[in-house]
Design an enzyme around this catalytic site. Structure first.
Site, mmCIF file in Angstrom:
data_model
loop_
_atom_site.group_PDB
_atom_site.id
_atom_site.type_symbol
_atom_site.label_atom_id
_atom_site.label_comp_id
_atom_site.label_asym_id
_atom_site.label_seq_id
_atom_site.Cartn_x
_atom_site.Cartn_y
_atom_site.Cartn_z
ATOM 1 C CB ALA A 1 52.148 -14.988 56.747
ATOM 2 C CB ALA B 1 54.267 -14.371 50.763
ATOM 3 N N GLY C 1 47.036 -11.416 50.716
ATOM 4 C CA GLY C 1 47.808 -12.604 50.379
ATOM 5 C C GLY C 1 48.346 -13.256 51.631
ATOM 6 C CB CYS C 2 50.616 -16.084 52.047
ATOM 7 S SG CYS C 2 49.504 -16.997 50.991
ATOM 8 C CB VAL C 3 51.668 -10.615 53.604
ATOM 9 C CG1 VAL C 3 52.398 -10.998 52.338
ATOM 10 C CG2 VAL C 3 50.386 -9.891 53.282
#
Lengths: 111, 498
Positions: free
Chosen positions: B464, B239, A109-111
């Site tokens: 991120a 997130a 994901g957006c991590v």
């Protein structure tokens, strides 16, 4: 995609070196991955890894970073319950590098 | 995580580099495997007749999308786009010039679908789809973040993102895809969010965030989950419940709702605003990912949908939701669908319904990074430019110190963070670091000139990406934060009633 050879055991990993099967994890495997990552495992490093594994066993996902920092703060002292300290332990990031050593799947994901 | 091997040196200004042929030809995203491709309905491996299938698919796309046909025909090679791409500026690879990247598809289009290309071949800029061309496609269409900065400068308005999406779509039809994006699409379609957070973990996580707010403020602020009958459904990137600095914005939204005294809820079924379906071309997955949101909004009988800080998803919500998952006739027509959390909060501030103490952010000198899909593919509020002005209004309402970066790098001319469009994956860390060079340069300018120590943004990918890559430029990770992180610091809880 690859595999680790630890004490005669073959441990399949994905392209980034994350274990395919978390049940194959052992302290020895963790030490091995940590070495590849250039991390010298101290007691503080183990606290993080052990917490990640405990959490994963219960919830089937890596914890939110805040849950991890809080847990570490409780175990090692409040001054260490923050992201900065986790990055000191794991410069590649707690979510990515520490999860890898703990044998958890890579967070997506957006991590 | 592998460290990047090639970190550009930051100069005083963004320089146009000398070309280095093939500089990034070896940067490759991990290819998707059968287990990533087949669940999404793509072939699990490349078929023997891949060439014909690809050419046929290109032909279908040209028929389905008039814009793609126009983009293939209309480029006059004026060169206006060449130095506008962050990946070209950062990597020096000429194939990362937008026109050159487009031409990887355009030359194939000419070979098979134009008379001049069929007859004159290379003289007419036409080339057959060979193994080598396909290799270039996979390499360079995954070095485009679909940010559309080049399109702002194109006199014909050619949308490079559309070309990239088409190329990716054609590749999917022959079993070629990128692991990162496809794995995530499958995850959100099966679990409800990109991270695969199960309901149990979500419940525990939200409780921790509630405790966090109470410890910090002494006020009990709820972050409700699955509360049917709430007025507001909040959809936010997953997130926001996992990473820093993302979680600080989520706590900010919660405080805003608390102070407004409204009933709101998150959903465990639709626990993702991000929609990576946008990155791969085609409507099927774009629609499928978004559908969960409409379904749960209907089931929960909410009046309105408010969305959190996520750039590409705002484009999907603002520009596509109505046709993908609308009509929203079951929602209260008094509200816009979707409403961005920034316009919602700004409205409350304008009404005097929430109060902010700017001094709470006095330690920060703030600048705003506009995220590409918000800046160039959507609007916000009721006025043109609202997507720029409303987040800035929130900064000014929350902070005393706000400075702007070089205007050639903000608003509609903003630079991509270097990790958008499905390129936020580890294996291309060199590309991500190099692609962030233009933004890092303009950020460094205001750090040096004005002491900026907080770059605010409204995109989970940007947060991120910058948190990962800026430290390689000796810019501290904690300079990255959300707009609602600032709101969260400044909002006065319990001091007024609506």
């Amino acid at each position: 995609m690859g595999a680790l050879e630890v004490s005669g055991m073959t441990i399949p990993t994905d392209e980034d070196g994350f274990m395919e099967d978390t049940d194959q994890w052992s302290q020895e495997v963790a030490e091995f991955i940590a070495k590849v990552e250039g991390i010298d495992m101290t007691d503080a490093h183990w606290e993080v890894v052990n917490f990640l594994r405990e959490y994963y066993t219960e919830y089937k996902i890596a914890p939110m970073i805040r849950i991890l920092t809080k847990a570490i703060g409780k175990k090692l002292g409040k001054d260490k319950g923050n992201t900065k300290y986790l990055y000191q332990l794991y410069p590649g990031g707690p979510a990515k590098q520490a999860c890898k050593i703990a044998g958890l799947p890579k967070p997506t994901g957006c991590v | 995580m592998a460290d990047p091997t090639n970190i550009p040196e930051l100069k005083d200004r963004i320089e146009i580099p000398k070309l280095v042929e093939g500089a990034t030809s070896h940067y490759k995203c991990h290819p998707a495997k059968e287990k990533h491709l087949t669940p999404l309905g793509f072939p699990g491996s490349r078929p023997d007749d891949w060439h014909d299938i690809a050419i046929t698919r290109l032909g279908e796309l040209l028929k389905e999308s008039k814009s793609l046909k126009v983009f293939m025909d209309i480029c006059v090679k004026c060169g206006a786009c060449t130095d506008k791409c962050h990946y070209y500026l950062g990597t020096k690879d000429p194939k990362n010039m937008p026109v050159a990247r487009q031409d990887l598809l355009r030359k194939v289009y000419r070979k098979y679908y134009t008379l001049s290309g069929k007859i004159f071949g290379k003289l007419a800029g036409a080339e057959a789809l060979t193994e080598d061309v396909l290799k270039d496609w996979y390499t360079y269409f995954y070095q485009c973040s679909e940010c559309r900065r080049c399109s702002v400068f194109c006199p014909y308005g050619i949308d490079t993102a559309e070309v990239t999406m088409a190329a990716r779509e054609i590749m999917h039809s022959i079993g070629i895809g990128q692991k990162y994006t496809l794995e995530i699409i499958d995850k959100v379609e099966t679990t409800g969010n990109n991270l695969g957070i199960p309901e149990g973990a979500l419940v525990g996580t939200l409780e921790v965030l509630e405790e966090e707010i109470e410890e910090e403020t002494g006020v009990k602020v709820k972050i409700p989950l699955d509360q049917k009958g709430s007025d507001i459904l909040l959809i936010t990137p997953s997130a926001d419940v996992f990473s820093e600095p993302h979680i600080f914005s989520l706590m900010g939204y919660a405080k805003v709702f608390h102070q407004a005294g409204v009933s709101w809820t998150l959903s465990s079924y639709a626990s993702e605003f991000a929609n990576f379906g946008l990155f791969i071309g085609g409507q099927e997955h774009l629609q499928k990912v978004a559908q969960r949101i409409a379904d749960i909004a209907r089931e929960f009988k909410v009046k309105r949908i408010i969305v959190g800080e996520c750039g590409h998803a705002w484009r999907v919500g603002y520009s596509y939701w109505n046709t993908l998952i609308g009509p929203f006739d079951f929602l209260d027509p008094d509200y816009k669908t979707p409403t961005h959390i920034c316009e919602y909060t700004n409205g409350l501030i304008e009404q005097g319904a929430i109060k902010l103490d700017k001094e709470a952010n006095d330690e920060y000198v703030v600048t705003m990074h506009d995220s590409c899909n918000v800046a160039r593919a959507s609007r916000m509020g009721d006025k043109p430019g609202g997507q720029f002005d409303i987040p800035r209004a929130l900064i000014d309402a929350s902070c005393n110190h706000h400075v702007e970066m070089d205007p050639n790098t903000t608003k509609e001319k903003t630079f991509c963070c270097g990790g958008g469009g499905g390129l936020l994956s580890e294996e291309i860390i060199d590309l991500r670091v190099q692609g962030a060079m233009p933004r890092a340069t303009s950020l460094k300018q205001v750090m040096d000139s004005h002491g900026v120590n907080f770059m605010a943004m409204i995109c989970a990918i940007c947060k991120a990406q910058f948190s990962t890559v800026l430290p390689y430029y000796d810019i501290p990770r904690d300079i990255v934060g959300g707009i609602h992180q600032l709101v969260s610091n400044a909002i006065q809880l319990g001091t007024n009633k609506v």
